[in-house]
Design a protein around this motif. Structure first.
Motif, PDB file in Angstrom:
ATOM      1  N   LEU A 194      10.096   1.281  -2.699  1.00 16.04           N
ATOM      2  CA  LEU A 194       9.954   2.700  -3.010  1.00 16.04           C
ATOM      3  C   LEU A 194       9.178   3.352  -1.880  1.00 16.04           C
ATOM      4  N   TRP A 195       9.481   4.613  -1.609  1.00 18.82           N
ATOM      5  CA  TRP A 195       8.739   5.389  -0.626  1.00 18.82           C
ATOM      6  C   TRP A 195       7.904   6.416  -1.361  1.00 18.82           C
ATOM      7  N   LEU A 196       6.632   6.511  -0.968  1.00 14.25           N
ATOM      8  CA  LEU A 196       5.729   7.488  -1.562  1.00 14.25           C
ATOM      9  C   LEU A 196       5.209   8.438  -0.496  1.00 14.25           C
ATOM     10  N   GLU A 197       5.031   9.677  -0.889  1.00 12.11           N
ATOM     11  CA  GLU A 197       4.320  10.648  -0.065  1.00 12.11           C
ATOM     12  C   GLU A 197       2.994  10.869  -0.776  1.00 12.11           C
ATOM     13  N   SER A 198       1.909  10.510  -0.110  1.00  9.85           N
ATOM     14  CA  SER A 198       0.580  10.609  -0.711  1.00  9.85           C
ATOM     15  C   SER A 198      -0.202  11.761  -0.105  1.00  9.85           C
ATOM     16  N   HIS A 199      -0.806  12.546  -0.964  1.00  9.63           N
ATOM     17  CA  HIS A 199      -1.664  13.665  -0.573  1.00  9.63           C
ATOM     18  C   HIS A 199      -3.088  13.299  -0.972  1.00  9.63           C
ATOM     19  N   LEU A 200      -3.964  13.185   0.009  1.00  7.82           N
ATOM     20  CA  LEU A 200      -5.363  12.829  -0.234  1.00  7.82           C
ATOM     21  C   LEU A 200      -6.237  14.059  -0.059  1.00  7.82           C
ATOM     22  N   SER A 201      -7.115  14.282  -1.016  1.00 13.12           N
ATOM     23  CA  SER A 201      -8.070  15.392  -0.925  1.00 13.12           C
ATOM     24  C   SER A 201      -9.464  14.849  -1.163  1.00 13.12           C
ATOM     25  N   PRO A 202     -10.374  15.065  -0.206  1.00 15.96           N
ATOM     26  CA  PRO A 202     -11.753  14.589  -0.388  1.00 15.96           C
ATOM     27  C   PRO A 202     -12.400  15.277  -1.596  1.00 15.96           C
ATOM     28  N   LEU A 203     -13.119  14.486  -2.397  1.00 12.41           N
ATOM     29  CA  LEU A 203     -13.827  15.009  -3.566  1.00 12.41           C
ATOM     30  C   LEU A 203     -15.326  15.089  -3.342  1.00 12.41           C
ATOM     31  N   GLY A 204     -15.803  14.478  -2.281  1.00 10.79           N
ATOM     32  CA  GLY A 204     -17.239  14.350  -2.071  1.00 10.79           C
ATOM     33  C   GLY A 204     -17.692  12.999  -2.592  1.00 10.79           C
ATOM     34  N   ASP A 205     -18.922  12.625  -2.271  1.00  3.56           N
ATOM     35  CA  ASP A 205     -19.480  11.343  -2.712  1.00  3.56           C
ATOM     36  C   ASP A 205     -18.604  10.151  -2.314  1.00  3.56           C
ATOM     37  N   GLY A 206     -17.884  10.263  -1.180  1.00  5.13           N
ATOM     38  CA  GLY A 206     -17.094   9.137  -0.699  1.00  5.13           C
ATOM     39  C   GLY A 206     -15.858   8.842  -1.522  1.00  5.13           C
ATOM     40  N   ARG A 207     -15.343   9.827  -2.231  1.00  5.36           N
ATOM     41  CA  ARG A 207     -14.151   9.630  -3.062  1.00  5.36           C
ATOM     42  C   ARG A 207     -13.051  10.607  -2.649  1.00  5.36           C
ATOM     43  N   VAL A 208     -11.798  10.180  -2.892  1.00  9.51           N
ATOM     44  CA  VAL A 208     -10.656  11.064  -2.664  1.00  9.51           C
ATOM     45  C   VAL A 208      -9.783  11.103  -3.910  1.00  9.51           C
ATOM     46  N   LEU A 209      -9.134  12.241  -4.077  1.00 10.05           N
ATOM     47  CA  LEU A 209      -8.092  12.380  -5.087  1.00 10.05           C
ATOM     48  C   LEU A 209      -6.785  12.111  -4.371  1.00 10.05           C
ATOM     49  N   SER A 210      -5.978  11.195  -4.889  1.00  7.50           N
ATOM     50  CA  SER A 210      -4.684  10.874  -4.294  1.00  7.50           C
ATOM     51  C   SER A 210      -3.588  11.274  -5.271  1.00  7.50           C
ATOM     52  N   VAL A 211      -2.673  12.090  -4.784  1.00  8.97           N
ATOM     53  CA  VAL A 211      -1.500  12.477  -5.568  1.00  8.97           C
ATOM     54  C   VAL A 211      -0.295  11.933  -4.817  1.00  8.97           C
ATOM     55  N   ALA A 212       0.401  10.977  -5.433  1.00  2.89           N
ATOM     56  CA  ALA A 212       1.531  10.318  -4.775  1.00  2.89           C
ATOM     57  C   ALA A 212       2.827  10.658  -5.501  1.00  2.89           C
ATOM     58  N   LEU A 213       3.829  11.011  -4.715  1.00  2.41           N
ATOM     59  CA  LEU A 213       5.131  11.391  -5.229  1.00  2.41           C
ATOM     60  C   LEU A 213       6.174  10.412  -4.712  1.00  2.41           C
ATOM     61  N   ASP A 214       7.063   9.970  -5.592  1.00  2.08           N
ATOM     62  CA  ASP A 214       8.151   9.076  -5.197  1.00  2.08           C
ATOM     63  C   ASP A 214       9.183   9.881  -4.405  1.00  2.08           C
ATOM     64  N   ILE A 215       9.315   9.568  -3.111  1.00  2.00           N
ATOM     65  CA  ILE A 215      10.281  10.263  -2.253  1.00  2.00           C
ATOM     66  C   ILE A 215      11.428   9.330  -1.849  1.00  2.00           C
ATOM     67  N   THR A 216      11.632   8.280  -2.630  1.00  2.00           N
ATOM     68  CA  THR A 216      12.682   7.310  -2.327  1.00  2.00           C
ATOM     69  C   THR A 216      14.059   7.962  -2.205  1.00  2.00           C
ATOM     70  N   PRO A 217      14.448   8.868  -3.109  1.00  2.00           N
ATOM     71  CA  PRO A 217      15.778   9.483  -2.947  1.00  2.00           C
ATOM     72  C   PRO A 217      15.933  10.223  -1.613  1.00  2.00           C
ATOM     73  N   GLN A 218      14.906  10.931  -1.178  1.00  2.00           N
ATOM     74  CA  GLN A 218      14.980  11.629   0.107  1.00  2.00           C
ATOM     75  C   GLN A 218      15.100  10.640   1.259  1.00  2.00           C
TER      76      GLN A 218
END
Length: 181
Positions: free
Chosen positions: A101-125
């Motif tokens: 599977l292919w994922l496109e991951s969007h990372l956003s820093p949250l502070g305190d050494g943490r990130v929010l990761s939002v990953a979308l399955d881009i396998t069809p593309q």
């Protein structure tokens, strides 16, 4: 129960929707990770099962359940987001039971050494892109090996492309007529 919550979301609009219903309506994987790639939280979304980490992964590192190369890439991108304090978007492949599977991951820093990761399955593309590349290779091979002259002209009649047969049939050096009417 999910259908009732989704109906409530649709009726109330996003601002009146319960957060749990909004999350369950999303097909992205949403997680919180630290700089070492430790999985701190997994949001209860409707992401495809193949990309959702196993429950045992919570508190563990990406290296505990992803192939080393993939985990190294993810951790490097997490650190980049934390060091630059800016969002990072990257693509990566994950091997799953049903194939890659292919994922496109969007990372956003949250502070305190943490990130929010939002990953979308881009396998069809990715599959569509590969099919297009294969099709282009096939047709380029056909055009380059055909014995007939094939020319592509723009609206003004200028030559944009000529097959290699043009040199053999017309006697012009390959590329000499490009850009000319």
């Amino acid at each position: 129960a999910l259908e009732a919550e989704l109906a409530a979301v649709r009726a109330a609009g996003a601002e009146g929707a319960p957060p749990a219903a909004l999350l369950r309506a999303m097909t992205q994987l949403i997680v919180v990770l630290d700089a070492e790639g430790r999985l701190l939280h997994v949001a209860p979304t409707n992401a495809p099962a193949a990309i959702v980490p196993p429950p045992s992964a919570l508190g563990g590192r990406l290296h505990d359940w992803l192939p080393e190369e993939t985990a190294d890439l993810c951790v490097a991108q997490i650190r980049r987001a934390l060091e630059t304090d800016a969002p990072v978007v990257y693509e990566h492949r994950v091997d799953a039971a049903g194939g890659s599977l292919w994922l496109e991951s969007h990372l956003s820093p949250l502070g305190d050494g943490r990130v929010l990761s939002v990953a979308l399955d881009i396998t069809p593309q990715k599959r569509a892109e590969e099919a297009l590349r294969q099709s282009e290779r096939y047709f380029r091979s056909v055009i380059e090996h055909v014995h007939d002259v094939i020319s592509v002209l723009d609206a003004q009649g200028r030559v944009l492309y000529e097959s290699p047969a043009a040199q053999r049939v017309l006697g012009y050096p390959l590329g000499e007529r490009l850009g000319r009417p």
